[in-house]
Scaffold this motif. Structure first.
Motif, short mmCIF file in Angstrom:
data_model
loop_
_atom_site.label_atom_id
_atom_site.label_comp_id
_atom_site.label_asym_id
_atom_site.label_seq_id
_atom_site.Cartn_x
_atom_site.Cartn_y
_atom_site.Cartn_z
N GLU A 97 -27.89 43.54 -27.47
CA GLU A 97 -28.37 44.62 -28.34
C GLU A 97 -27.25 45.61 -28.66
OE1 GLU A 97 -30.92 46.91 -30.68
OE2 GLU A 97 -31.11 44.85 -29.96
N ARG A 156 -25.20 44.13 -31.38
CA ARG A 156 -25.91 44.26 -32.66
C ARG A 156 -25.69 45.64 -33.26
NH1 ARG A 156 -31.58 42.40 -34.35
NH2 ARG A 156 -32.26 43.91 -35.88
N THR A 205 -31.71 37.38 -22.53
CA THR A 205 -30.82 38.52 -22.80
C THR A 205 -30.58 39.41 -21.59
OG1 THR A 205 -31.47 38.52 -25.12
CG2 THR A 205 -30.61 40.59 -24.25
N ASP A 262 -35.52 41.88 -21.23
CA ASP A 262 -35.60 41.29 -22.58
C ASP A 262 -35.40 39.78 -22.44
OD1 ASP A 262 -35.38 40.45 -25.19
OD2 ASP A 262 -33.80 41.87 -25.76
N HIS A 281 -30.40 38.63 -31.49
CA HIS A 281 -29.88 39.97 -31.78
C HIS A 281 -28.74 39.96 -32.79
CE1 HIS A 281 -32.08 41.91 -28.45
NE2 HIS A 281 -31.85 40.80 -27.78
#
Length: 457
Positions: free
Chosen positions: A95, A98, A166, A170, A177
């Motif tokens: 994340e 991202r 992840t 998650d 992502h």
């Protein structure tokens, strides 16, 4: 003032490479890990990153704005528990990539059960060699590039898209992502038996990846893989493969011990690698690079100067006429295709496969029959004991005795040995000048490569 990120579990390959790349972008970085040792400890120190050994509440810097929690970190970790109790902001590495790195760029995500690292590295090198200065994130050590990750302000970003989960909070695949403009799916097989109950669960996560590709992007699917062909996409799809029905058809025109030449839709390319598998990886890169706007001549120059990835078919020594090779393969398909490629590289020589069942899937019996068939590709083989057998229930555990007996019954000598010393002793007595020994493991395998070189010498 730059943003301060604190990495919990910083010494993992991906976490460490990401931390260094973020530092080079101007972020302030700190981190901690349970075991801090070379080479990653040296890489982090050289980048000016302070790493604390051990997980402690006191490690959490008051000035950090975001805490990046590694995939290996789970509840009960003292540092994590303190972070949660203090309501500090945290994200996963995927994340963070991202938000901080990928958003707004042309993201090329390379996915599939096999060939991800090689294909990602090859595509990043094609862009680099053509002067496009891409950002990239690779789950290995590229021979052409200075590091496994580089984050910059280029509009091109190439990333290895892992289907593994992840973080503890998650359980989606990491690649969900990564905002792909171009998604490459090399192949889909059953793997990661610890997190995916069935092949259908794996296909579902790849379908979700394709659901994130925009209509002005492109999906490149292995056109010879029925699991890939079962996926749907809103974006344009190109099927890449040897079959007549593939829109981007590969025809292998020549293969020698050092390289493979193929055409794709009539245009010829050569890659200095062996085997149909690597020709397919290269063809995926051709299609992705064309989508990015490169010319075929730029792509050819990149392919022809590609030097590969460490631990992918790496020669570790040649002793008394015997060649010892290190390979990361740990899934039956990867073992089979690697052995077939080595038939091209070493025609007329005996191939010995040495396999360590170490990954979460290979320690289980779910692919036991496929492993037997793969090892039949070798002239002889040795299977090590299952690593950490206590972590797999007895009725689900790979039976190395059954594997060895079944391979041997087909007329290909196969032995199972309890430890590294016994494997080396067996190879000393069975191999002769001219033989090639390929060691398949996704771990250190008790330093067998160096020990074998010494013993055979």
């Amino acid at each position: 003032m730059s943003k301060h990120l604190h990495f919990i579990g910083i010494c993992g390959t991906a976490m460490g490479s990401t931390a260094v790349a973020m530092r080079q972008l101007g972020y302030t970085i700190s981190g901690s890990d349970e075991k801090v040792y070379p080479p990653m400890s040296d890489v982090l120190r050289d980048a000016g990153i302070t790493v604390t050994e051990g997980y402690k509440a006191a490690n959490l810097p008051a000035e950090a704005e975001v805490f990046v929690v590694g995939n290996a970190i789970s509840r009960g970790n003292e540092e994590l528990e303190s972070m949660l109790e203090r309501r500090l902001p945290y994200i996963s590495m995927a994340e963070m990539l991202r938000r901080e790195v990928i958003q707004g760029k042309r993201s090329f995500v390379v996915s599939g059960t096999h060939g991800k690292t090689t294909t990602t590295t090859m595509l990043a090198w094609i862009f680099e060699n053509a002067g496009r200065n891409p950002g990239y994130m690779i789950g290995g050590v590229p021979e052409n590039l200075s590091s496994g990750a580089r984050f910059n302000h280029s509009d091109l970003f190439v990333i290895e898209g892992d289907e593994y989960d992840t973080a503890y909070f998650d359980k989606r695949s990491k690649f969900l992502h990564y905002l792909p403009e171009c998604a490459i799916v090399n192949n889909i097989e059953f793997d990661h038996a610890d997190i995916f109950p069935t092949l259908d669960d794996i296909k579902l996560t790849f379908q979700r990846l394709l659901n994130s590709v925009p209509r002005n992007g492109v999906v490149l699917l292995n056109g010879d893989d029925k699991n890939c062909l079962s996926l749907k996409s809103y974006a344009p799809v190109k099927t890449v493969g040897l079959g007549e029905s593939c829109s981007e058809r590969i025809v292998i025109t020549s293969a020698d011990p050092e390289s493979t030449t193929f055409t794709i839709n009539g245009e010829s390319f050569t890659v200095p690698m062996i085997g149909e598998f690597n020709a397919r990886n290269a063809a995926m890169c051709v299609c992705a690079a064309r989508h990015a706007g490169l010319t075929d001549d730029e792509i050819r120059a990149g392919l022809e100067s590609f030097r590969g990835v460490r631990r992918r078919q790496t020669i570790r020594g040649e002793v008394n006429g015997i060649t010892i090779i290190d390979d990361f393969g740990h899934h039956p398909t990867a073992i089979r295709e690697t052995l077939r490629g080595f038939r091209q590289k070493y025609p007329g020589r005996r191939l010995w496969a040495v396999f360590e069942p170490r990954s979460n899937t290979s320690r289980r019996n779910v692919l036991q029959n496929e492993l037997i068939e793969a090892l039949k590709e070798a002239d002889g083989s040795v299977v090590a004991a299952v690593a950490n057998p206590e972590k797999v229930a007895a009725d689900q555990r790979l039976d190395v005795g059954v594997v060895a007996a079944a391979v041997a019954a087909s007329g290909h000598p196969c032995f199972h040995e309890a430890n590294t010393d016994a494997i080396i002793s067996r190879l000393k007595s069975e191999t002769k000048s001219g033989d090639v020994i390929i060691i398949f493991s996704n771990g250190g395998f008790d330093g067998i490569h160096g020990k074998l070189v010494t013993a055979l010498g």
